[in-house]
Design an enzyme around this catalytic site. Structure first.
Site, short mmCIF file in Angstrom:
data_model
loop_
_atom_site.label_atom_id
_atom_site.label_comp_id
_atom_site.label_asym_id
_atom_site.label_seq_id
_atom_site.Cartn_x
_atom_site.Cartn_y
_atom_site.Cartn_z
N GLY A 146 0.83 -1.19 0.00
CA GLY A 146 0.00 0.00 0.00
C GLY A 146 0.87 1.24 0.00
O GLY A 146 2.04 1.21 0.39
N CYS A 147 0.30 2.35 -0.42
CA CYS A 147 1.08 3.58 -0.55
C CYS A 147 1.50 4.12 0.82
O CYS A 147 2.68 4.45 1.03
CB CYS A 147 0.32 4.62 -1.35
SG CYS A 147 -1.36 4.94 -0.80
N TYR A 148 0.56 4.21 1.76
CA TYR A 148 0.94 4.69 3.10
C TYR A 148 1.93 3.74 3.76
O TYR A 148 2.94 4.20 4.33
CB TYR A 148 -0.31 4.81 3.99
CG TYR A 148 -1.20 6.00 3.73
CD1 TYR A 148 -0.73 7.30 3.83
CD2 TYR A 148 -2.54 5.81 3.42
CE1 TYR A 148 -1.58 8.38 3.63
CE2 TYR A 148 -3.40 6.89 3.22
CZ TYR A 148 -2.91 8.18 3.33
OH TYR A 148 -3.75 9.24 3.14
N THR A 150 4.15 1.96 2.46
CA THR A 150 5.47 2.14 1.86
C THR A 150 6.20 3.29 2.53
O THR A 150 7.35 3.15 2.98
CB THR A 150 5.31 2.42 0.35
OG1 THR A 150 4.74 1.26 -0.26
CG2 THR A 150 6.65 2.75 -0.29
#
Lengths: 343, 343, 343, 343
Positions: A146-148, A150
């Site tokens: 997921g972006c967060y 990461t």
């Protein structure tokens, strides 16, 4: 010889960013592009920035289309839809899932946060984590983080791996609106977003929280709690994650900086900034780079780390390409840049 | 073998964008980077998005530094400063001026709008204009066009070259703030710019007007008047130019479209959009592409053309690279993309 | 004694802005608030900025609700829905239509642009036009002008009324996204809008064009053609309209300025700026003011006028209140400010 | 009878916002407006949104001008300049300092963070704090709080006053760029700010930290540590403060909500939102309102509070007016609105 890649979900933001990268990737040839409601439409009408692919027409997202003569299949599908597709693709095809389906190890976490049966766990596409690259080499399945998680995992794993931080992390992150996807909803209208900051999922409810806990606990070798507050910022791209934890007794500024210098010394995409310089999401706009700065706050005895990424690049599509490169034995940086588009 | 390029004015927006492109250019090796007040500083502190060059230190902008072992010298200097540098660089060095000094053919125009003696006229870096490529092939001097004249000239030259438009053009263009440069001024503060549109230089005073007149009159074979109103838009990059002129008697929608299809049929960077699709600056963000749409307004009997470019890429640094490629005999598209960073 | 006002369509942007103004209006008491799909919801969930009304619950938009004990009924409904409601409200109730239904005088124009039968023509809520106030005094029906026609008509009527301009107007206007309403559509997402300028309805198709033609032709006393290009700007509010027309032979800078000084000398909301200062939408953010500047472009022999308004205030809800004040015999400026919220 | 107010520093953002409010204040008459480098200029050129005051000319900031026939003097001066002016103004004049000079009680804190001798401590203009109103009633000197401390203190004092939170607060706040003032600096350019989030003063260095510690420790009755990270958001106005602290043992969701309901039950400007609704800076744009939401994160056992204010209104000029109203015995809400300008 180039590998041939299909992209399922080519009309969304993750699919579009992936195609932007794949067009420029010297080792990839673009195969089928698929969509659901958009099947039959020209990509030029859906992704007007992808001019070289403007004339391509979306096919329906079916196993027949995806299995047809591809070496790599990227899945940019809504959460919960990847498993059904993936299990019908043979083991000789590299499948890269950009959704959440195969990120979590704990089936209970999955079911609690996503409300459906757990599909399994695939090698995790964050090579910078301890042991991260080894897990990806030669793999035929990759779960893109997921972006967060990461941004947060890169910001905090050095503190936990090196044993300098207490196992209670507090995180506030600002994300650009593309992280919320392309489906039109009133609160994502430009009129609502511009000039406004607002939080959502306050108090522990965000689905990315268990993924952060998983990564940080693994680095710490003990359970880490995470208080995570995501906020929506008036920008299209970018995540700025401000992360902190109490320092363990006796830890000071030097030990903090040393831990981070060691962790990122050889990383091609993670840049620990010189002291006095702060990350900015604009600096990594459209790039696969991560900018990190760390400070020791003496009066609060806390380690404060700030990380900036582009949520669509290092946070999604760039991580997919980077992980694919490793899985295929290519140079990890192929087709990826560390230069942002700024100002 | 790579050519070695120096960049004078590496700390500004034009210089930064040029370096972003040159790092990715397979035929270029980056040589000296220079600045004036910033000489001695690390580029990482000035252009934090150019991570691969972060450790490079700016040298002073002197002929000694620029003449030292470079095949190409790019000048991203304030208007009026290029001539003194250029005349001391030998004829065997390719000099690409990104300032205004050598764009205008008419010395009177120069003096009226810039208030200093005219330095001369160099081959003009807009290859898409009639005869544009031939003028650049093998040249050792290139004048990169202004950002507004690039958008406007591409939008209107087909109408004038094909003889379908009356010689009175009306242009309103919106530009991102990077077009105004990096020198801090109160009206360019984020607090002032965000959420606001405002015009400037209304009524004929903008310095880019004579450059537009020069290009359009050349295409028309007769003098063209230009009413040009620039406006500042709340975005960092991009120009959207809305250009119109009365159609000549008897001209209708078909003739208008035919003229534009013919003009751009073989252009690698200029995309005439399908009918019903409109240009957007977001689609060309960071790319060298130009998006153009044309309409015939029957009730007003006018040809209306809208062009979108990235002012820093096709409007400045991309044009510099594209023109350099032609001058050096490289493929014109080397190191340039037509894919924008969107959303 | 305060008049009691109902607002039909209280959940949209026009309705929300109107309520913002009415709460502060000393002569108005707020009655029923209605919605369609949102009936039954708390206003606080729909318009979170209207804190004093947060607990109010929307009623359904029916004649019964609107006719109930109100002196004024504001209709902020989708185009085409006002007539059916209005004809059932008695003649003693002041009905202010913020939609398009009753703006146009020519039934053919209405049918061509809106595709439904023409409902009629009401007194037009732009008091600054010649004869504008007289038409509104004591009226029981008011058609609030469109946002673009407000900016454009104010910008150009002095030129036409004074006979200094040729009857061919060219207009390019930038609007904030709130002008497109609150219904979620992909191209209005923050991710799409931020950092981007794009046109729409190029070539004569915008529904506001006949309204501009109507107003300017009336001022000129002869038919005026209008070439109108609207563009979407990355901001929530504001219209910047750049309008020009050829000057009639012999007209110069002095005559131009004199016409504008005369037209706006006594207007409480229209400010002709001192020479050298340009309008900015930020300056009229949330206010009912109009900023105008005019220039004579000698080389193109054109009159160039730029007007800035807030599309939701002077462009919609402010005009509704201003016109209501006149109709009711109140001071025209009651409840309205000329101060923008800036920066 | 209206009080007569002078504003020193009328050309900056705080001064401009104050004037916007004072023009609408029924009990205030605007007296002298002063500036330093801008003395002699028309306000219309400096604050183009303040149309009713456009013709006023700035006088120099001298005691002679400020002492001349004013009942209230507002000081919107750079930090450290207020003391010299204030001590020459008589005790019968109400002096409201919008700078930092008189906020801190601890001289050591002042000297450590501001590097100059401590001028003293004035009654603190945050009426919502325990005992806040009593301290202001009848006072002739008021220190307006900093913008961040306003948001943070309101977010966390109920938790500390009610004894439910551990004395270690972690705060991450996003501010619009107007908080950084109007002096042009490169990092505040629109080109740099738009599309970017970045932190500054990480690790304890921000000057507002001791002010937060002072307020929270007073509410807690014990020393509270504060880890504060400010970030710059791409918007002109607004602060979103995300604040958290561990809950004391045994504290749960109900106790948390009860503490906040009790604290703000009678506050005219502070709105504890219904559960499930989150603050947004857009909702308080230009208003004196504060939106607050609180959540109890069970897995991390933390109290998480998010507050949204307009940094220029409740964060500066609105607080000045609110406090002045109390000091003068006027209704506290006079001249202030709780309605934001949205969207």
């Amino acid at each position: 010889m180039a590998v041939r890649a299909a992209v399922a979900g080519a009309s969304g933001y993750a699919g579009g960013e992936l195609l932007r990268l794949l067009v420029a990737h010297p080792g990839v040839e673009i195969g089928a592009l698929t969509g659901n409601t958009n099947a039959g439409q020209r990509l030029g009408a859906l992704q007007p920035h992808l001019l070289p692919l403007a004339g391509r027409v979306l096919e329906p997202t079916t196993v027949e289309v995806l299995a047809r003569d591809h070496d790599v299949v990227f899945l940019a599908l809504p959460h919960g839809q990847s498993a059904a597709v993936a299990e019908q693709l043979g083991d000789e095809v590299l499948v890269v899932d950009m959704g959440a389906d195969f990120r979590l190890k704990d089936a209970g976490d999955w079911e609690r946060f996503y409300g459906s049966p757990h599909a399994g766990t695939w090698p995790y596409g964050l090579p910078e984590l301890p042991g991260g690259r080894a897990a990806l080499e030669g793999s035929k399945r990759i779960a893109v983080p997921g972006c967060y998680p990461t941004a947060v995992s890169l910001a905090l794993f050095p503190a936990y791996e090196s044993g300098i931080a207490e196992p209670e992390a507090v995180i506030v992150a600002a994300s650009g609106t593309s992280g919320a996807g392309k489906a039109p909803k009133p609160h994502l209208l430009g009129s609502e977003v511009m000039g406004s900051m607002s939080p959502y999922g306050v108090g522990g409810g965000h689905r990315h929280t268990p993924e952060m806990i998983q990564n940080l606990s693994a680095a710490a070798g003990e359970p880490v709690t995470v208080s995570f507050t995501p906020t929506l910022a008036p920008m299209a791209r970018g995540i700025l994650a401000t992360c902190s934890a109490k320092a363990k007794p006796g830890v000071g500024a030097e030990a903090v900086r040393a831990a981070y210098q060691k962790a990122f010394a050889d990383e091609p995409f993670v840049h620990l900034l010189p002291e006095g310089q702060w990350p900015a999401t604009a600096s990594v706009y459209g790039s696969n780079a991560v900018q990190i700065q760390v400070a020791y706050d003496e009066s609060a005895h806390r380690i404060v780390v700030v990380a900036a990424i582009d949520n669509l690049t290092k946070g999604t599509a760039g991580a997919a390409v980077q992980s694919m490169n490793i899985a295929l034995g290519l140079d990890e940086t192929t087709g990826l840049t560390t230069i942002g588009v700024a100002p």
